[in-house]
Scaffold this active site. Sequence first.
Site, PDB file in Angstrom:
ATOM      1  N   LYS A  92      15.015  26.736 -50.575  1.00 17.85           N
ATOM      2  CA  LYS A  92      14.342  25.438 -50.655  1.00 17.85           C
ATOM      3  C   LYS A  92      13.470  25.228 -49.418  1.00 17.85           C
ATOM      4  CE  LYS A  92      17.861  22.997 -53.367  1.00 17.85           C
ATOM      5  NZ  LYS A  92      18.865  21.915 -53.371  1.00 17.85           N
ATOM      6  N   GLU A 117      28.082  14.440 -65.772  1.00 16.41           N
ATOM      7  CA  GLU A 117      28.412  13.028 -65.947  1.00 16.41           C
ATOM      8  C   GLU A 117      29.518  12.814 -66.973  1.00 16.41           C
ATOM      9  OE1 GLU A 117      24.256  13.340 -64.376  1.00 16.41           O
ATOM     10  OE2 GLU A 117      25.306  14.245 -66.087  1.00 16.41           O
ATOM     11  N   ARG A 142      23.996   9.926 -70.331  1.00 11.63           N
ATOM     12  CA  ARG A 142      24.440  11.262 -70.740  1.00 11.63           C
ATOM     13  C   ARG A 142      25.933  11.293 -71.052  1.00 11.63           C
ATOM     14  NH1 ARG A 142      20.703  15.372 -68.277  1.00 11.63           N
ATOM     15  NH2 ARG A 142      22.484  16.761 -68.038  1.00 11.63           N
TER      16      ARG A 142
END
Length: 641
Positions: free
Chosen positions: A285, A371, A399
Site C-alpha cells: 500500500k 458483517e 449486508r
Amino acid sequence: MSDSPATPLLDAVASPADLRKLAPDQLRQLADELRAEMISAVSVTGGHLGAGLGVVELTTAIHYVFNTPEDRLIWDVGHQAYPHKILTGRRDRIRTLRQGGGLSGFTKRSESEYDPFGAAHSSTSISAALGFAVANKLAGRPGKGIAVIGDGAMSAGMAYEAMNNAEQAGNRLVVILNDNDMSIAPPVGGLSAYLSRIVSSRSFLGLRDLARRFARRLPRPLHDAARKTDEFARGMTMGGTLFEELGFYYVGPIDGHNLDHLIPVLENVRDAEEGPILVHVVTKKGKGYAPAEAAADKYHGVQKFDVVSGEQAKSPPGPPSYTAVFAKALMGEAARDEKVVAITAAMPSGTGLDKFQQAYPDRTFDVGIAEQHAVTFAAGMAAQGMRPFCAIYSTFLQRAYDQVVHDVAIQNLPVRFAIDRAGLVGADGATHAGSFDVTYLASLPNFVVMAASDEAELVHMVHTCACHDSGPIAVRYPRGNGTGVPLPDVPQLLEIGKGRIVRQGKKVAILSLGTRLEEALKAADQLDARGLSTTVADLRFAKPLDEALIRKLLATHEVAVTIEENSIGGLGAHVLTLASDEGLIDTGLKLRTMRLPDIFQDHEKPDRQYDEAGLNAPHIVDTVLKALRHNSSGVIEGARA
C-alpha cells in the site's frame, strides 16, 4: 498542492488500446508517470490514496495483457481504481474525483464501459466476475471475467461462496488476489517468480492436463492419490492449497510491482486452457510515495495534501465528531460495566473502536469484513449474558439484515447496534449513504430504534443502550462533527419511546428525528416571523413511537410535519399509520412527511446533498406554507381560527 507532473508516455494513452501499442520496456516509465499523475490528482481532490498506489503496476499489466473492455475487469470495493480510471479515458476528469458532478470515488457502470460492475462494498468481485464469465461461456462470446480482490476482502464469506461455485466458469474466470497486508505467503523473490512463470506456462499446463487424463484411467484410489500428490507438491513449493481445494489453479506469489514478473505470468494465464485460475500478487500500500508507505493507515483516505511534504490539509477546529463522541461514551459504559464489549467488522478506526480497543483490548473484537458474522456473534454473546455493542456503518449493516431479523429480532436478544454514517455522507455517495436503516429496523418487532439529534443526545442514547436488556436496540448518528453542545458529565437514562418538546407553539408542529432538529428550529424561527406559532419536537425514537406526544401534537396543531434523514417507510410512515389508525387525519389535520427522496443521490458536499434532498429549513417552511395553502397575497386560506 502541486502542478501536474510531466507525463509524456501517459499523454499518449487515451485508452487501454493505446497502452497495448507500447513496447514492454516502456511500461516501467508509464507506470511511474501513472503513479505521479495519481498522486498529483488526489492531492487536489482528496480521496483514497494508498490502495491505488499499490496497484499501479498491476493495473498497467492487466490492461496491457488482457483485452479490456471485452475482458471484464472488476475491482473489489473500487477505491483502488483511480489508476484504472486514468488509463480508461477519464484522465481529463480525474481532478473531479468525489466532487459534485465529477467522477465517483468507486467504479460505476454509468461512468464508463471499462467499469462493467459498480462496487464500493467489499467482497463482491468474484461473484460478479463469475457471472460475466459464465454468461459469456453460455452465449459463446469471447471475454474473461477478471476479479481483483484484496486480502482483506477475502475475510468475507461471500468471496468463498463464489469461489466454491467457480468451476463452472472454466478458464473464463481469473481471480487476482492483491495481497497487500496479510502477507498470506512468504516474501516473494526471483525463485517464486520463476516458479510462477513455469507453472502458468502452456507447456506445464499441457503436461499437467495429460497427466490428469492418464490418471483418470487409473483405479479410483490411484487417481485420487495422483491428484493429491500434484496439489501437495505445488502447495509445498508455492502455497495456495486452500484455493486448490476450492477448485482454482493457483499461481504465485509474485511481486506485484515487478512488471517483468507480472507480464509473462498474466500472458500465460490469459492463454491458459486450465481454469479457473487464481494469481496471488503481493503489493505494498502506498507504493512509490514515501509518506503513504510509512503510514498506510493515515494515507488510506486523505484530505487534500502537499505532494512534497505529504502534509494533509487540516479541518478547522470544531466540535468533536459523532464517531469520537460515541467512542468516548462507550468507554465510559465499559468502565462502569465489565459486560460491555465492542464488535466491529474491519472498521475499528472508522467506528471509533480503535480508541476503545486501546483501553479494553480483551473486550474488543474486529471480525474482519464479515458483517453477517458480526451480528450473529453479537447475538451469541448477548444470549450468554454479555452486553455487546455492534458498531457498523448503516450502509454495511444492510449486508447483515437476515441475521438482524433471524438471529437477533426473532429471539429478542439485547444486541446494541451503533449505526454510524446514518444519513447522507457527502463524497462517498450513494453506496455509503445510510438512507434505509430506520425503515429496515423500525419495521421489526421487538426493536428499539433511536436517532441522536446532537452529540449530547448520543451520549444519553449510548447509556440507554447499555442499560437496555429486554431486546435489541439501535442508535443512529451521522458522519461528521456535532453541533457543539456541551457534553454531559453524567449520561441520562432515557425512557424508552419518549420524545421531548424543545420549542412550544400553537399552529404548526415539526416532529423531528435525528440531526435535522437544528434545521427544524431554524424553520420555526422563520415561521414564527410569519405569525405561524411553531412547536418543535425531538421524537428521539422511531420505534416505539411516543404515541401520547404525537396524538397531542396532531390534535392541537393545524399542520404537522415529520422530518428525518431516511428513506420512505421510516418515521413519516409510522406517524401516518398512527394518525390513520386513530382517525386523526379525518379532523382536518394537514399532515406532511419529509424524508430522503426516492433516488440514489450522487456524491456531493453534504450541505448540498441535504439541499438537493429538500431537508433544510427553507424546505420545511415551504412544506408548511403549501399545506396551509398560501395565496398570492400572502394570506393563509382555509386556516382554522
